[in-house]
Design an enzyme around this catalytic site. Sequence first.
Site, PDB file in Angstrom:
ATOM      1  N   CYS A 224       0.825  -1.212   0.000  1.00  0.00           N
ATOM      2  CA  CYS A 224       0.000   0.000   0.000  1.00  0.00           C
ATOM      3  C   CYS A 224       0.861   1.265   0.000  1.00  0.00           C
ATOM      4  O   CYS A 224       0.662   2.163  -0.806  1.00  0.00           O
ATOM      5  CB  CYS A 224      -0.941  -0.004   1.203  1.00  0.00           C
ATOM      6  SG  CYS A 224      -1.935   1.483   1.299  1.00  0.00           S
TER       7      CYS A 224
ATOM      8  N   CYS B  76      -1.586   1.835  -2.925  1.00  0.00           N
ATOM      9  CA  CYS B  76      -2.551   2.916  -2.670  1.00  0.00           C
ATOM     10  C   CYS B  76      -1.933   4.318  -2.625  1.00  0.00           C
ATOM     11  O   CYS B  76      -2.457   5.245  -3.236  1.00  0.00           O
ATOM     12  CB  CYS B  76      -3.259   2.726  -1.333  1.00  0.00           C
ATOM     13  SG  CYS B  76      -3.347   1.060  -0.717  1.00  0.00           S
TER      14      CYS B  76
ATOM     15  N   GLU C  90      -7.689   1.995 -12.734  1.00  0.00           N
ATOM     16  CA  GLU C  90      -7.112   3.200 -12.128  1.00  0.00           C
ATOM     17  C   GLU C  90      -5.933   3.717 -12.964  1.00  0.00           C
ATOM     18  O   GLU C  90      -5.825   4.927 -13.202  1.00  0.00           O
ATOM     19  CB  GLU C  90      -6.653   2.901 -10.694  1.00  0.00           C
ATOM     20  CG  GLU C  90      -7.837   2.654  -9.764  1.00  0.00           C
ATOM     21  CD  GLU C  90      -7.445   2.433  -8.305  1.00  0.00           C
ATOM     22  OE1 GLU C  90      -8.310   2.615  -7.445  1.00  0.00           O
ATOM     23  OE2 GLU C  90      -6.279   2.070  -8.028  1.00  0.00           O
TER      24      GLU C  90
ATOM     25  N   GLU D 101     -26.106  15.723  -1.628  1.00  0.00           N
ATOM     26  CA  GLU D 101     -27.485  15.933  -1.173  1.00  0.00           C
ATOM     27  C   GLU D 101     -28.458  15.033  -1.941  1.00  0.00           C
ATOM     28  O   GLU D 101     -29.552  14.738  -1.460  1.00  0.00           O
ATOM     29  CB  GLU D 101     -27.901  17.401  -1.263  1.00  0.00           C
ATOM     30  CG  GLU D 101     -27.963  17.981  -2.660  1.00  0.00           C
ATOM     31  CD  GLU D 101     -28.290  19.488  -2.637  1.00  0.00           C
ATOM     32  OE1 GLU D 101     -29.318  19.867  -2.049  1.00  0.00           O
ATOM     33  OE2 GLU D 101     -27.513  20.277  -3.204  1.00  0.00           O
TER      34      GLU D 101
END
Length: 450
Positions: A43, A48, A182, A440
């Site tokens: 990671c 990541c 990604e 929202e």
Amino acid sequence: MAEFDFDLFVIGAGSGGVRAARISAQHGAKVGVAEEYRYGGTCVIRGCVPKKLMVYASSFSDAFEDAAGFGWTVGQTSFDWSKLIANKDTEIDRLEGIYGRLMDGAGVTHHKQRAVVVDPHTVRLADGQTFSTKYILVATGGTPFVPEFPGSELAITSNEIFHLDQMPKRAVIVGGGYIASEFAGILNGLGAAVTQVYRRDLILRGFDDEVRQHVSDEMAARGVTFRYNTDITALRKEGDHLVVSYSDGSEAEADQVLYATGRIPNTKGIGLEGAGVVLGKGGEVVVDAYSQTNVPSIFAVGDVTDRLALTPVAIREGQAFAETIFASQPVAADHALVPTAVFTQPEIGTTGLTEEQAREEGEIEVYSAAFRPMMATLSGREEKMLMKMIVAKDSQKVLGVHIVGHGSGEMIQLAGVAVKMGATKADFDRTVAVHPTASEELVTMKTPVR
Ligand code: NDP
């Protein structure tokens, strides 16, 4: 004299191993750690963290374009790959240092070398030092898997992409999972011509189908070329570039071919079988809910167990192990309703069941809205956000939330709390909207679409 040299010896200093080591030491255990590569694990070192830094880097091209609609004139821009890689490396070095100091601070003895299991209570380091230990924790993670085919040795993986001398101007990326999707976004955003090759008909298998289609369409609109239902049959080098042969008989040139075709558990040659540990079909260490193997003194956490290959999950597993063994508080790692983000461009945030999974379990209501985010009105960017909520018809419990668009990784962390608490659709609805935001939409979706 103590019965063993250590109470716990951890093999692998990644997210799961370091957490387990630190917490165990805090509970009074005498802990040793061995790591063959760098502290921080996949990671921090080649996963990541550097990936997210590169996602940030690649997002500036959109920002420069979008600025015009807000009145800005952005001058000549240029991108320096070497500078990004160097700055990223400095940050990774800093983080690796922190990992080492965290272990020092907890009183953990650490060794930067490979370790193997000799028997259920013995480990041996590469330099020959041998230690006895009451418990062994295997936290060796995983490694990229590249299928074998003519020229496969010319392909790179996510291990190499972070250290290339030059940015590939023409990149072919194979796979339809997290890493492939990604990196397609990263390299596309940095200005490369990207072709993503996937053997089936839509990327991100396992995610909600509407999300997959939305992301694929948006990525294509940003310039990623998809070659679906296609494999690479051969690679060869010609001059300073590669020639890719596709399963449909066509050929194309590329500067780099990145294989992101899954990861396999790091269990080869570390002595587990000799110690009697049962491995699964894919080489993963088989463990129970408490991360214990069939050999009572040997445990395993993180990617090597192939449960949920996510850093925060490995950390939780490491923590649960330490509390179970050294704080006498049995805790099973909780793998239910784990929210996660995929840093594609646009980004995905998701928690709970997909529409397809939920339908298998009972009657559901699906709330879904695709809309133009406010930012896109003036920027003129043709992009839509997707917000989707899966609700159980009878109980009105929210079973899944799926978001695609800017900030969805941040949003899903919070939506994940509500879903984990068992929130109903009515709970979302009675929460007042935060205006003007995209999130929202999650509390204002009135009518199910199906
Ligand atoms: P994934 O398992 O996500 O994807 C592997 C992809 O490769 C799939 O599309 C699969 O196809 C394809 N594939 C497998 N074998 C072959 C083959 N022989 N030929 C062609 N294609 C093949 O793996 P990744 O490597 O992308 O990522 C590994 C793990 O790392 C993920 O599962 C995830 O848990 C973790 N991760 C998480 C991230 C995050 O949280 N944002 C980011 C990066 C990684 P098919 O669908 O047909 O099986």
